[in-house]
Design a protein around this motif. Structure first.
Motif, PDB file in Angstrom:
ATOM      1  N   MET A  76      -6.458  34.714  26.352  1.00  0.00           N
ATOM      2  CA  MET A  76      -7.030  33.411  26.669  1.00  0.00           C
ATOM      3  C   MET A  76      -6.445  32.344  25.760  1.00  0.00           C
ATOM      4  O   MET A  76      -6.214  32.578  24.572  1.00  0.00           O
ATOM      5  CB  MET A  76      -8.554  33.422  26.498  1.00  0.00           C
ATOM      6  N   ALA A  77      -6.207  31.164  26.334  1.00  0.00           N
ATOM      7  CA  ALA A  77      -5.803  30.033  25.515  1.00  0.00           C
ATOM      8  C   ALA A  77      -7.023  29.354  24.897  1.00  0.00           C
ATOM      9  O   ALA A  77      -6.911  28.692  23.869  1.00  0.00           O
ATOM     10  CB  ALA A  77      -5.007  29.034  26.356  1.00  0.00           C
ATOM     11  N   ASP A  78      -8.190  29.524  25.542  1.00  0.00           N
ATOM     12  CA  ASP A  78      -9.429  28.923  25.038  1.00  0.00           C
ATOM     13  C   ASP A  78     -10.539  29.976  25.038  1.00  0.00           C
ATOM     14  O   ASP A  78     -11.265  30.131  26.028  1.00  0.00           O
ATOM     15  CB  ASP A  78      -9.835  27.727  25.908  1.00  0.00           C
ATOM     16  N   PRO A  79     -10.699  30.728  23.952  1.00  0.00           N
ATOM     17  CA  PRO A  79     -11.718  31.783  23.914  1.00  0.00           C
ATOM     18  C   PRO A  79     -13.145  31.249  23.919  1.00  0.00           C
ATOM     19  O   PRO A  79     -14.093  32.015  24.038  1.00  0.00           O
ATOM     20  CB  PRO A  79     -11.404  32.515  22.598  1.00  0.00           C
ATOM     21  N   LEU A  80     -13.308  29.922  23.811  1.00  0.00           N
ATOM     22  CA  LEU A  80     -14.641  29.335  23.859  1.00  0.00           C
ATOM     23  C   LEU A  80     -15.073  29.007  25.293  1.00  0.00           C
ATOM     24  O   LEU A  80     -16.187  28.540  25.509  1.00  0.00           O
ATOM     25  CB  LEU A  80     -14.680  28.039  23.031  1.00  0.00           C
ATOM     26  N   ASN A  81     -14.205  29.272  26.266  1.00  0.00           N
ATOM     27  CA  ASN A  81     -14.519  28.971  27.663  1.00  0.00           C
ATOM     28  C   ASN A  81     -15.396  30.088  28.235  1.00  0.00           C
ATOM     29  O   ASN A  81     -14.920  31.049  28.829  1.00  0.00           O
ATOM     30  CB  ASN A  81     -13.226  28.836  28.469  1.00  0.00           C
ATOM     31  N   VAL A  82     -16.707  29.942  28.049  1.00  0.00           N
ATOM     32  CA  VAL A  82     -17.638  30.979  28.491  1.00  0.00           C
ATOM     33  C   VAL A  82     -17.707  31.051  30.021  1.00  0.00           C
ATOM     34  O   VAL A  82     -18.027  32.103  30.581  1.00  0.00           O
ATOM     35  CB  VAL A  82     -19.056  30.732  27.911  1.00  0.00           C
TER      36      VAL A  82
ATOM     37  N   LEU B 141     -14.928  35.952  35.248  1.00  0.00           N
ATOM     38  CA  LEU B 141     -14.097  37.163  35.272  1.00  0.00           C
ATOM     39  C   LEU B 141     -14.964  38.419  35.246  1.00  0.00           C
ATOM     40  O   LEU B 141     -14.673  39.402  35.934  1.00  0.00           O
ATOM     41  CB  LEU B 141     -13.132  37.147  34.080  1.00  0.00           C
ATOM     42  N   GLN B 142     -16.032  38.391  34.472  1.00  0.00           N
ATOM     43  CA  GLN B 142     -16.920  39.551  34.399  1.00  0.00           C
ATOM     44  C   GLN B 142     -17.631  39.787  35.735  1.00  0.00           C
ATOM     45  O   GLN B 142     -17.760  40.932  36.184  1.00  0.00           O
ATOM     46  CB  GLN B 142     -17.936  39.358  33.275  1.00  0.00           C
ATOM     47  N   SER B 143     -18.041  38.691  36.388  1.00  0.00           N
ATOM     48  CA  SER B 143     -18.710  38.823  37.688  1.00  0.00           C
ATOM     49  C   SER B 143     -17.748  39.342  38.754  1.00  0.00           C
ATOM     50  O   SER B 143     -18.130  40.113  39.633  1.00  0.00           O
ATOM     51  CB  SER B 143     -19.278  37.467  38.120  1.00  0.00           C
ATOM     52  N   LEU B 144     -16.493  38.928  38.662  1.00  0.00           N
ATOM     53  CA  LEU B 144     -15.508  39.327  39.669  1.00  0.00           C
ATOM     54  C   LEU B 144     -15.074  40.778  39.496  1.00  0.00           C
ATOM     55  O   LEU B 144     -14.966  41.521  40.486  1.00  0.00           O
ATOM     56  CB  LEU B 144     -14.281  38.402  39.583  1.00  0.00           C
ATOM     57  N   THR B 145     -14.835  41.204  38.248  1.00  0.00           N
ATOM     58  CA  THR B 145     -14.259  42.539  38.010  1.00  0.00           C
ATOM     59  C   THR B 145     -15.307  43.596  37.682  1.00  0.00           C
ATOM     60  O   THR B 145     -15.020  44.794  37.784  1.00  0.00           O
ATOM     61  CB  THR B 145     -13.245  42.466  36.864  1.00  0.00           C
ATOM     62  N   MET B 146     -16.495  43.170  37.241  1.00  0.00           N
ATOM     63  CA  MET B 146     -17.559  44.081  36.822  1.00  0.00           C
ATOM     64  C   MET B 146     -17.152  44.921  35.610  1.00  0.00           C
ATOM     65  O   MET B 146     -17.641  46.022  35.381  1.00  0.00           O
ATOM     66  CB  MET B 146     -17.964  45.010  37.980  1.00  0.00           C
ATOM     67  N   TYR B 147     -16.240  44.374  34.790  1.00  0.00           N
ATOM     68  CA  TYR B 147     -15.844  45.036  33.545  1.00  0.00           C
ATOM     69  C   TYR B 147     -16.422  44.273  32.355  1.00  0.00           C
ATOM     70  O   TYR B 147     -16.732  43.081  32.438  1.00  0.00           O
ATOM     71  CB  TYR B 147     -14.314  45.066  33.406  1.00  0.00           C
ATOM     72  N   ASP B 148     -16.509  44.991  31.217  1.00  0.00           N
ATOM     73  CA  ASP B 148     -16.803  44.316  29.957  1.00  0.00           C
ATOM     74  C   ASP B 148     -15.532  43.616  29.497  1.00  0.00           C
ATOM     75  O   ASP B 148     -14.448  44.213  29.519  1.00  0.00           O
ATOM     76  CB  ASP B 148     -17.263  45.320  28.894  1.00  0.00           C
ATOM     77  N   ILE B 149     -15.638  42.361  29.070  1.00  0.00           N
ATOM     78  CA  ILE B 149     -14.459  41.561  28.748  1.00  0.00           C
ATOM     79  C   ILE B 149     -14.252  41.518  27.234  1.00  0.00           C
ATOM     80  O   ILE B 149     -15.167  41.196  26.475  1.00  0.00           O
ATOM     81  CB  ILE B 149     -14.584  40.120  29.292  1.00  0.00           C
ATOM     82  N   SER B 150     -13.014  41.838  26.808  1.00  0.00           N
ATOM     83  CA  SER B 150     -12.628  41.753  25.404  1.00  0.00           C
ATOM     84  C   SER B 150     -11.467  40.755  25.284  1.00  0.00           C
ATOM     85  O   SER B 150     -10.342  41.064  25.686  1.00  0.00           O
ATOM     86  CB  SER B 150     -12.190  43.123  24.868  1.00  0.00           C
ATOM     87  N   PRO B 151     -11.728  39.547  24.757  1.00  0.00           N
ATOM     88  CA  PRO B 151     -10.664  38.536  24.733  1.00  0.00           C
ATOM     89  C   PRO B 151      -9.744  38.669  23.525  1.00  0.00           C
ATOM     90  O   PRO B 151     -10.146  39.149  22.464  1.00  0.00           O
ATOM     91  CB  PRO B 151     -11.445  37.221  24.672  1.00  0.00           C
ATOM     92  N   ILE B 152      -8.489  38.255  23.710  1.00  0.00           N
ATOM     93  CA  ILE B 152      -7.545  38.034  22.605  1.00  0.00           C
ATOM     94  C   ILE B 152      -7.036  36.603  22.730  1.00  0.00           C
ATOM     95  O   ILE B 152      -7.080  36.012  23.822  1.00  0.00           O
ATOM     96  CB  ILE B 152      -6.373  39.033  22.622  1.00  0.00           C
ATOM     97  N   ILE B 153      -6.571  36.025  21.652  1.00  0.00           N
ATOM     98  CA  ILE B 153      -6.179  34.617  21.623  1.00  0.00           C
ATOM     99  C   ILE B 153      -4.664  34.498  21.714  1.00  0.00           C
ATOM    100  O   ILE B 153      -3.927  35.236  21.057  1.00  0.00           O
ATOM    101  CB  ILE B 153      -6.659  33.937  20.327  1.00  0.00           C
ATOM    102  N   THR B 154      -4.212  33.559  22.541  1.00  0.00           N
ATOM    103  CA  THR B 154      -2.787  33.259  22.630  1.00  0.00           C
ATOM    104  C   THR B 154      -2.618  31.768  22.865  1.00  0.00           C
ATOM    105  O   THR B 154      -3.598  31.050  23.083  1.00  0.00           O
ATOM    106  CB  THR B 154      -2.117  34.065  23.768  1.00  0.00           C
TER     107      THR B 154
END
Length: 598
Positions: free
Chosen positions: A106-112, A118-131
């Motif tokens: 993610m370019a903006d990890p604060l974008n909840v 993304l969590q609603s679409l994929t039904m996965y737990d999301i683990s972000p990294i910053i780029t």
């Protein structure tokens, strides 16, 4: 609330590490309250904080390490869990999956909102990294560009193995003149899809041209990327006529005309930008060859300070652009960026108190505040006739897209002599060669010296990919060819290597080389004597002109390009060395006698 706490913690860390002062933070907060936007974007725009520093601090505040995606092996199947539109909208990209956890860059990890969507679409737990946004943009182009190429290959394979309604019987030279049949073939779903994919893929890869060429038993498709042609997977030859017809349809050309060349243009929305295409159709032995010139306005750099030219050379152009009258010529081969340089000069010289008019074939980029006229030779609107009409519009600056004949150059020179600043291009290889070219076209030397301010000659060289270039020690023979000056201590030379970022080419983007010949009193004296090109160039170098080879050498020493690239586009300055006895334009006694000098 968590976002506010994080923003406070982030700014505290920046100040604690002396990367930001309290005064700078207060200024940024005032601007944020007035105009909105993200605080970190404002800090970067104001130059208070560097992007790399901010990404590291943001990762520290969140407890997430920053990641360079160019060094990360992205799982293509995982990336395709979301559409490209969603990835670009939320600036997010799935990169790997382990169990029920999806790792996303993610370019903006604060974008909840992005995380929740993304969590609603994929039904996965999301683990972000910053780029960074730049890293994310290149990754998106790499992933989805590869997806387009795979789609093209899938369609080609399917059509090769299975007969299709669009396949034409008979050899490529047997073309149909039935308009209804041609239209049906052009509107067939596979034809539309593969044509759209080829066009979109060429833009994604940064191509400037697309060539579609028929041969006796095959069809070839090539992209020109960074000035070099690169062949890609081509559809079967049996699809050639349908693809050409499809391109003719969207370019509003005559689909039943196969004997004469045709020219057209069209626009397409690709991603979030509008791209112009110039189309040239040329009859050949095995069918019609199509050339598409891509004019991507979003990629155009029309700032004279950002074209990559050396500062001393740019300063000369700026001085010339502010002159009240005279002529400035930019020369070079096709595709060397001459028009872009002229546009940049116009933008620099433009002001509300100046009337600027251009005549072009065609208008490549629309410039706000500048009147642009497109040549239409079929109705008699040529460069020369347009120029005569423009002079009745009281212009201050005139740009003529290209000087092709004596009538055009004669009118342009007379315009320069009557108080107008005239800019144009000429097809010659060197700046000094332009003087000789004009005299050969019939222009008298006294008119050249009275009207001409400067002549520039330019080339484009490929820039080394900064992500994969490697240092090496070049051979003595190679260094001697470039004629580099005394090398500074610990000079490092770079050569291309190749990576995913540059599509394994080792180069990414291009930069300009430019030499500017000023019409000084000494040069004008040689022009009046009809001196040869090498004599004029020799004097110009003595008076301080930096040649194309010297410009390229500076970029080699800075690691911007390679020795091979400079050698590819420029000639040795020693080839124009002139004996002292010949500098006045007179032949030496031995030559007058027809003998050979010792």
């Amino acid at each position: 609330m968590a976002q506010l706490l994080l923003k406070k913690r982030l700014t505290e860390i920046l100040i604690e590490h002396q990367l930001l002062t309290q005064v700078q933070l207060d200024e940024a907060l005032v601007q944020q309250r007035a105009s909105g936007g993200r605080l970190r974007d404002i800090l970067i725009q104001r130059g208070f904080v560097q992007k790399d520093h901010l990404m590291g601090i943001l990762g520290q505040a969140l407890g997430i390490p920053p990641m360079k995606l160019s060094r990360y092996q992205i799982d293509t199947a995982v990336a395709k869990l979301i559409t490209r539109k969603m990835a670009e909208t939320y600036q997010i990209l799935p990169v790997s999956k382990m169990g029920n956890t999806l790792t996303v860059a993610m370019a903006d990890p604060l974008n909840v909102f992005a995380l929740d969507a993304l969590q609603s679409l994929t039904m996965y737990d999301i683990s972000p990294i910053i780029t960074t946004e730049e890293e994310l943009k290149h990754a998106l182009e790499r992933i989805y560009g590869e997806a387009r190429r795979q789609a093209i290959e899938t369609i080609v394979e399917d059509l090769t193995n299975r007969p299709s309604s669009v396949m034409m019987a008979g050899p490529a030279t047997e073309v149909s003149n039935d308009r209804a049949a041609l239209l049906r073939s052009a509107q067939d779903a596979p034809v539309v899809k593969i044509t759209n994919l080829l066009v979109a893929d060429s833009v994604t890869q940064g191509a400037s041209d697309v060539l579609i060429e028929p041969f006796e038993k095959s069809m070839r498709v090539r992209y020109r990327i960074d000035g070099m042609l690169r062949e890609i997977q081509a559809p079967p030859l049996s699809m050639h006529q349908a693809i050409v017809t499809r391109i003719k349809v969207i370019s509003t050309l005559d689909i039943a005309e196969h004997r004469l060349p045709q020219d057209g243009r069209f626009k397409l929305n690709i991603g979030d930008r509008v791209v112009d295409f110039r189309v040239s159709v040329l009859p050949s032995s095995f069918g019609e060859k199509v050339a598409l010139r891509i004019l991507d306005k979003s990629q155009a750099t029309l700032d004279i300070d950002k074209l990559g030219f050396e500062k001393a050379t740019v300063d000369k152009l700026k001085q010339c652009a502010l002159r009240p009258h005279g002529m400035i010529l930019i020369t070079g081969p096709t595709g060397s960026g001459k028009t872009t340089t002229l546009y940049s000069i116009l933008k620099y010289a433009d002001s509300p108190d100046k009337n600027i008019v251009t005549v072009e074939d065609p208008v490549e980029y629309e410039l706000m505040g500048i009147n642009q006229v497109a040549v239409r030779t079929e109705i008699g609107l040529t460069f020369a006739s347009s120029l005569r009409s423009i002079l009745r519009q009281d212009p201050d600056i005139i740009m003529v897209g290209e000087i092709r004949d004596f009538e055009t150059v004669d009118t342009a020179i007379k315009s320069a002599l009557t108080g107008h600043l005239v800019l144009s291009t000429l097809h010659t290889t060197t700046a000094a060669g332009s003087i000789v070219r004009l005299t050969n076209m019939g222009v008298e030397p006294f008119l050249i010296t009275a009207s001409m301010i400067a002549v520039g000659s330019q080339r484009l060289v490929r820039k080394l990919c900064l992500k994969c270039r490697e240092g090496y020690e070049p051979s003595r023979e190679l260094l001697e060819k470039v004629h580099l000056p005394q090398l500074p201590a610990h000079t490092v030379f770079y050569r291309p290597k190749g990576c995913d970022h540059c599509f394994k080419s080792g180069y990414h983007g291009r930069v300009g080389l430019l030499e500017v010949l000023m019409l000084t009193p000494g040069v004008k004296e040689l022009v009046m004597k009809r001196s040869q090109e090498n004599v004029i160039k020799h004097l110009a170098r003595e008076e301080g002109m930096q040649t194309l080879r010297e410009d390229g050498s500076q970029k080699v020493l800075r690691g911007e390009t390679s020795l091979e690239e400079v050698l590819r586009v420029s000639v040795s300055d020693l080839e124009t060395a002139t004996p002292a006895a010949d500098r006045d334009g007179e032949r030496s006694p031995a030559r007058r006698r027809g003998g050979v000098e010792p």
